[in-house]
Scaffold this active site. Structure first.
Site, PDB file in Angstrom:
ATOM      1  N   HIS A   1      24.907 -70.976  12.005  1.00 39.70           N
ATOM      2  CA  HIS A   1      24.133 -69.741  11.884  1.00 39.70           C
ATOM      3  C   HIS A   1      23.230 -69.818  10.669  1.00 39.70           C
ATOM      4  O   HIS A   1      23.656 -70.228   9.587  1.00 39.70           O
ATOM      5  CB  HIS A   1      25.040 -68.513  11.759  1.00 39.70           C
ATOM      6  CG  HIS A   1      24.259 -67.233  11.729  1.00 39.70           C
ATOM      7  ND1 HIS A   1      23.922 -66.563  12.874  1.00 39.70           N
ATOM      8  CD2 HIS A   1      23.716 -66.534  10.699  1.00 39.70           C
ATOM      9  CE1 HIS A   1      23.218 -65.488  12.558  1.00 39.70           C
ATOM     10  NE2 HIS A   1      23.071 -65.456  11.237  1.00 39.70           N
TER      11      HIS A   1
ATOM     12  N   ASP B   1      27.767 -54.333  15.863  1.00 38.49           N
ATOM     13  CA  ASP B   1      26.747 -55.126  15.190  1.00 38.49           C
ATOM     14  C   ASP B   1      25.442 -55.105  15.952  1.00 38.49           C
ATOM     15  O   ASP B   1      24.371 -55.058  15.349  1.00 38.49           O
ATOM     16  CB  ASP B   1      27.218 -56.569  15.019  1.00 38.49           C
ATOM     17  CG  ASP B   1      26.127 -57.427  14.392  1.00 38.49           C
ATOM     18  OD1 ASP B   1      25.818 -57.190  13.217  1.00 38.49           O
ATOM     19  OD2 ASP B   1      25.561 -58.285  15.091  1.00 38.49           O
TER      20      ASP B   1
ATOM     21  N   ARG C   1      18.838 -52.027  11.294  1.00 37.13           N
ATOM     22  CA  ARG C   1      18.501 -52.572   9.976  1.00 37.13           C
ATOM     23  C   ARG C   1      17.093 -53.141   9.953  1.00 37.13           C
ATOM     24  O   ARG C   1      16.396 -53.060   8.943  1.00 37.13           O
ATOM     25  CB  ARG C   1      19.502 -53.660   9.587  1.00 37.13           C
ATOM     26  CG  ARG C   1      20.872 -53.123   9.209  1.00 37.13           C
ATOM     27  CD  ARG C   1      21.910 -54.246   9.173  1.00 37.13           C
ATOM     28  NE  ARG C   1      21.498 -55.353   8.341  1.00 37.13           N
ATOM     29  CZ  ARG C   1      21.705 -56.634   8.650  1.00 37.13           C
ATOM     30  NH1 ARG C   1      22.319 -56.965   9.778  1.00 37.13           N
ATOM     31  NH2 ARG C   1      21.319 -57.586   7.822  1.00 37.13           N
TER      32      ARG C   1
ATOM     33  N   SER D   1      27.562 -58.812   9.545  1.00 31.65           N
ATOM     34  CA  SER D   1      26.846 -59.002  10.804  1.00 31.65           C
ATOM     35  C   SER D   1      27.048 -60.411  11.340  1.00 31.65           C
ATOM     36  O   SER D   1      27.391 -60.620  12.507  1.00 31.65           O
ATOM     37  CB  SER D   1      25.360 -58.721  10.602  1.00 31.65           C
ATOM     38  OG  SER D   1      24.614 -59.027  11.761  1.00 31.65           O
TER      39      SER D   1
ATOM     40  N   LYS E   1      30.117 -61.535  14.614  1.00 31.79           N
ATOM     41  CA  LYS E   1      29.773 -62.208  15.865  1.00 31.79           C
ATOM     42  C   LYS E   1      30.449 -63.568  15.965  1.00 31.79           C
ATOM     43  O   LYS E   1      30.930 -63.955  17.031  1.00 31.79           O
ATOM     44  CB  LYS E   1      28.254 -62.370  15.977  1.00 31.79           C
ATOM     45  CG  LYS E   1      27.493 -61.074  16.166  1.00 31.79           C
ATOM     46  CD  LYS E   1      26.053 -61.313  16.543  1.00 31.79           C
ATOM     47  CE  LYS E   1      25.221 -61.892  15.422  1.00 31.79           C
ATOM     48  NZ  LYS E   1      24.858 -60.914  14.389  1.00 31.79           N
TER      49      LYS E   1
END
Length: 429
Positions: A84, A163, A170, A185, A189
């Protein structure tokens, strides 16, 4: 009595620590729709300004995970590993990296998101491919992992629904940069995704949400701590994001550049970071003996890319969308391109239509900025430096405003260009 939204907002506004009951209640009430968007916007701003301590952040993350289902990947025979990125400009690394790591023998379930502010979104990029679909069921994800070894898709409706709602909010309320909200966040996930291992690419620089090394390290350590606390093998690379990554910022433009990389070409910085992250992912997966650079050069990663795109309804050989209008920014003088600011390029791409102003907005798949020169390269007066792409010509003026202080050409004798810094700045394990 259960807390109320206004009580939770006031508590955080006044700098108080939220207790477990307040956190659990507000996350689940927002997921159910009992807390309105404007109330969660106020709370997100309070968190941005007042922060959360590590225990609050961990509890917020757990509440986000518990708002939905946990993906079971136990039937996948390969080791599962994901990556990520915290977001940058021109950061298309997920696109070549996912099929590369799969071609090396791991399974990569890459649940990705859409653009946030001036940074691009992986799903927005891939949706520029004709026919490609982001939404897959849990069974389809498992089947594709077994058949192809790679999947890039949206989180299913059942994974961290809190989320999904807050992520979009956001983006349009100026609360993207909060470390606790970023960390929760990302990790909610990834924990719900069910992978065994995770590598984080924490961006640092003008084009990142974390502008300096201290901020980036704080976020990286928070992410790694949350992951370890939830049983993940996890590490983080802190990587530079003061100059756009590669030469393209925008949806279809970045897909095209990613395909170049998978075919053995592409910008050297994109190749370098793709291989570096692949090595770290393969280390976690127990596949350190596989050389991702050799696999990339062999073409096997490109073959996996084609299969991955086709499995999700896309045509990997189709022409990509092109913007209806282009505008060229020329070098004002001869010399060496001294600076090219990632944030300026990201805002320009966003204003051209590559990103969103409101959460319900569509993106222009052909919009963006192509960087025809990078810092350290020689240029001559009148030479094209940047190419702006958009379907809405009136957007060019705003993009040019964003770029006005975003680049500079130096006289070699009086203002030599700074050497680009290393891509990987630090590793947190």
């Amino acid at each position: 009595m259960a807390p109320t939204a206004i009580e939770v907002i006031r508590a955080k506004r006044d700098g108080q620590r939220l207790d477990d009951e307040q956190i659990d209640w507000v996350v689940h009430a927002y997921t159910r729709g009992d807390v309105a968007d404007e109330q969660m916007s106020a709370l997100a701003m309070a968190v941005l300004l007042r922060g959360m301590d590590p225990d609050e952040t961990a509890r917020w993350t757990r509440a986000m995970v518990r708002s939905g289902e946990h993906l079971n990947l136990s039937t996948v025979s390969r080791p599962t590993v994901d990556k990520h990125s915290t977001g940058g400009v021109g950061d298309k690394i997920t696109l070549p990296l996912t099929p590369l790591v799969a071609a090396c023998g791991a399974a990569v379930p890459q649940l990705s998101g859409r653009g946030l502010g001036h940074t691009g979104g992986t799903l927005d990029k891939l949706e520029s491919i004709p026919g490609w679909r982001a939404s897959l069921s849990t069974d389809q994800i498992r089947t594709q992992l077994a058949d192809v070894g790679a999947v890039i898709c949206a989180a299913t409706d059942g994974i961290a629904p809190a989320d999904r709602k807050l992520y979009a909010l956001r983006d349009v309320t100026g609360t993207v940069e909060s470390v606790p909200l970023i960390a929760s966040s990302i990790m909610s996930k990834k924990i719900a995704e069910g992978v065994q291992s995770l590598v984080l690419d924490v961006k640092c620089g003008t084009g990142a949400f974390m502008k300096d090394a201290a901020q980036a390290k704080e976020l990286a350590e928070a992410l790694v701590a949350i992951g370890r606390g939830n049983g993940l093998n996890v590490s983080a690379l802190i990587t530079g994001m003061s100059v756009p990554l590669g030469r393209a910022a925008g949806n279809a433009l970045e897909v095209s550049e990613s395909v170049e990389v998978l075919r053995g070409g592409g910008p050297s910085d994109v190749v370098e970071l793709t291989v570096a992250l692949a090595r770290e992912m393969l280390r976690h997966a127990g596949l350190s003996d596989v050389d991702p650079a050799q696999v990339l050069a062999s073409g096997r990663a490109y073959e996996t890319w084609q299969r991955m795109i086709a499995a999700q309804g896309g045509d990997p050989d189709a022409d990509l969308p092109r913007a209806a209008h282009t505008h060229v920014v020329e070098a004002p003088t001869s010399g060496t391109l001294a600076t090219l600011d990632a944030y300026a390029v990201g805002v320009a791409a966003w204003r051209l239509g590559a990103g969103r102003t409101r959460k319900e907005d569509a993106v222009q798949h052909g919009a963006g900025v192509r960087c025809l020169a990078k810092p350290g390269e020689k240029v001559v007066a009148g030479q094209p430096l940047l190419e702006l792409h958009t379907d809405t010509p009136h957007a060019v003026e705003g993009a040019l405003d964003a770029l006005r202080e975003g680049y500079s050409v130096g006289n070699d004798s009086t203002s030599p260009a700074r050497e680009p810094g290393p891509l990987v700045l630090d590793t947190i394990r």
